[in-house]
Design an enzyme around this catalytic site. Sequence first.
Site, PDB file in Angstrom:
ATOM      1  N   HIS A 197       0.824  -1.209   0.000  1.00  0.00           N
ATOM      2  CA  HIS A 197       0.000   0.000   0.000  1.00  0.00           C
ATOM      3  C   HIS A 197       0.860   1.262   0.000  1.00  0.00           C
ATOM      4  O   HIS A 197       0.536   2.254  -0.653  1.00  0.00           O
ATOM      5  CB  HIS A 197      -0.928  -0.014   1.217  1.00  0.00           C
ATOM      6  CG  HIS A 197      -1.775   1.187   1.348  1.00  0.00           C
ATOM      7  ND1 HIS A 197      -1.657   2.073   2.387  1.00  0.00           N
ATOM      8  CD2 HIS A 197      -2.764   1.685   0.558  1.00  0.00           C
ATOM      9  CE1 HIS A 197      -2.527   3.054   2.248  1.00  0.00           C
ATOM     10  NE2 HIS A 197      -3.208   2.845   1.148  1.00  0.00           N
ATOM     11  N   GLU A 256       2.015   1.849  -3.435  1.00  0.00           N
ATOM     12  CA  GLU A 256       0.915   2.418  -4.227  1.00  0.00           C
ATOM     13  C   GLU A 256       0.909   3.940  -4.114  1.00  0.00           C
ATOM     14  O   GLU A 256       0.761   4.650  -5.118  1.00  0.00           O
ATOM     15  CB  GLU A 256      -0.421   1.853  -3.759  1.00  0.00           C
ATOM     16  CG  GLU A 256      -1.632   2.464  -4.451  1.00  0.00           C
ATOM     17  CD  GLU A 256      -2.848   2.529  -3.553  1.00  0.00           C
ATOM     18  OE1 GLU A 256      -3.470   3.613  -3.488  1.00  0.00           O
ATOM     19  OE2 GLU A 256      -3.177   1.509  -2.920  1.00  0.00           O
ATOM     20  N   HIS A 257       1.090   4.451  -2.910  1.00  0.00           N
ATOM     21  CA  HIS A 257       1.167   5.902  -2.716  1.00  0.00           C
ATOM     22  C   HIS A 257       2.376   6.494  -3.451  1.00  0.00           C
ATOM     23  O   HIS A 257       2.275   7.547  -4.087  1.00  0.00           O
ATOM     24  CB  HIS A 257       1.268   6.229  -1.224  1.00  0.00           C
ATOM     25  CG  HIS A 257      -0.036   6.204  -0.499  1.00  0.00           C
ATOM     26  ND1 HIS A 257      -0.599   7.328   0.069  1.00  0.00           N
ATOM     27  CD2 HIS A 257      -0.904   5.205  -0.255  1.00  0.00           C
ATOM     28  CE1 HIS A 257      -1.746   7.010   0.645  1.00  0.00           C
ATOM     29  NE2 HIS A 257      -1.949   5.709   0.472  1.00  0.00           N
ATOM     30  N   GLU A 269      -3.604   7.900   7.581  1.00  0.00           N
ATOM     31  CA  GLU A 269      -4.716   7.168   6.977  1.00  0.00           C
ATOM     32  C   GLU A 269      -5.119   5.991   7.859  1.00  0.00           C
ATOM     33  O   GLU A 269      -6.308   5.733   8.060  1.00  0.00           O
ATOM     34  CB  GLU A 269      -4.309   6.665   5.583  1.00  0.00           C
ATOM     35  CG  GLU A 269      -5.394   5.912   4.849  1.00  0.00           C
ATOM     36  CD  GLU A 269      -4.936   5.387   3.506  1.00  0.00           C
ATOM     37  OE1 GLU A 269      -5.649   4.529   2.942  1.00  0.00           O
ATOM     38  OE2 GLU A 269      -3.872   5.823   3.013  1.00  0.00           O
TER      39      GLU A 269
END
Length: 467
Positions: free
Chosen positions: A78, A81-82, A158
């Site tokens: 993840h 992905e950022h 997040e």
Amino acid sequence: MKSDYRITFFNTFSISGLLLLINLLISSSAFANPHEYLLDNGLKLIVKQDHRSPVVVTQIWYKAGSVDEINGVTGVAHVLEHMMFKGTEKIPDAEFSKKIAAAGGRENAFTSYDYTAYYQQLHKKHLPMAMELEADRMRNLVITKEEFEKEIRVVMEERRLRTDDQARSLLYEKMMAVAFQSHPYKNPIIGWMNDLENMEVEDAQEWYDRWYAPNNATLVVVGDVDAEDVFRLAQKNYGSIQSKPLLAINARKPQIEPPQLGTKRISIKAPAELPYLIMGFHAPAIRSVNEDWEPYALEILEGILDGHASARLNKSLVRESQIANSTSAGYGAVARGPSIFFISAVPSVGRTVVELEQALRSEIEKIIKEGVTEEELTRVKAQVIAGHVYQQDSTFSQAMQLGRLESTGLSYRDIDTILEKLKAVTAEQIRDVTKKYFIDDGLTVAVLDPQPLEQKAPSKVPGSLRH
């Protein structure tokens, strides 16, 4: 997909009409035209032509998700992905997103247990630009320590916003960590906070270098396009990218969850208004599309318990006995790993979680002892199958359906077979899977113990959350 008019339609339609509808849906030409290509470097391209509007969706799916992570670096899929939005030498900083926005398009990405995907949706004339941008960052991403340190703080925030400060999300995370003993599904996709706090830029770079390659990706393009033109465009942009020595999904080492030997229970204290109960039963996912039957029966069972206003849980526990304020059921038949069949509910005021659990167990027992009627089965089949077919309503949903199957070890060619198998589910099979999998030895029970709510000042996010 389950809008009010469709619910009304199914509840009033005749049984013979429903049977005819199922056959019409399965034989629909909506499934007829995907075109498959394989580039020399191993990139698979799937193109589906849909000329209803001058729009195109392009998605690149990498067959690497949190299931491929190792202890100590959970969340790295993840995080990468950022980082994919941080730019290349050719397209620096946030220029990728700015170019898509300037073209009137939208773009984003998502990470799951099983895969990571990036997409753009825009006017068909901008497809060459979108494909050029995406191909560029497949091989030329620039990952700097400075940008990584900024983005890891965004990811940690997040996590706070979407898990730590959300009681039900926190309960689900803790439940998964208990339900799975050894399988990587026990780890949250976003990662454990301690791993995020200790993650380094080299971890993201290593993940990118290992998994981001054409022979570990599927490019899906759906919209107002010509398949051969898209193939030539893909060759132009992706064809020169070299493949990497990596393992295909089906060749990776098996990660088999040991059998559970008794009920697991967990209670979590968190600020919330109401208690919340989740019951999770270990269940299989599809492994052989043609040979399996249990996952299809479980999917129909999900529709029997939930999915529409007249479903059993809502009808019995919410409207009639009023023991529950709300109920739901969830099951996923498509996954690289094992599945879990979830049943969750919120007790009504004055009722306890213990009473609620017993009421849910009683509904399960009714199916085991009494089964389901042919009329109920036929109605639910039509609803479940229609739910699959209604994905053809949008180009984005079509692309999601194709990419998800391809990225979990199945094939887009399996769509028709899956619908036929759902259609073939019998009442006896529903009873059999309920009896086999809804057992205490495969059950994990998670309970949210609500604590007083506290007013918190809004968090300041040091960047933008991608999702």
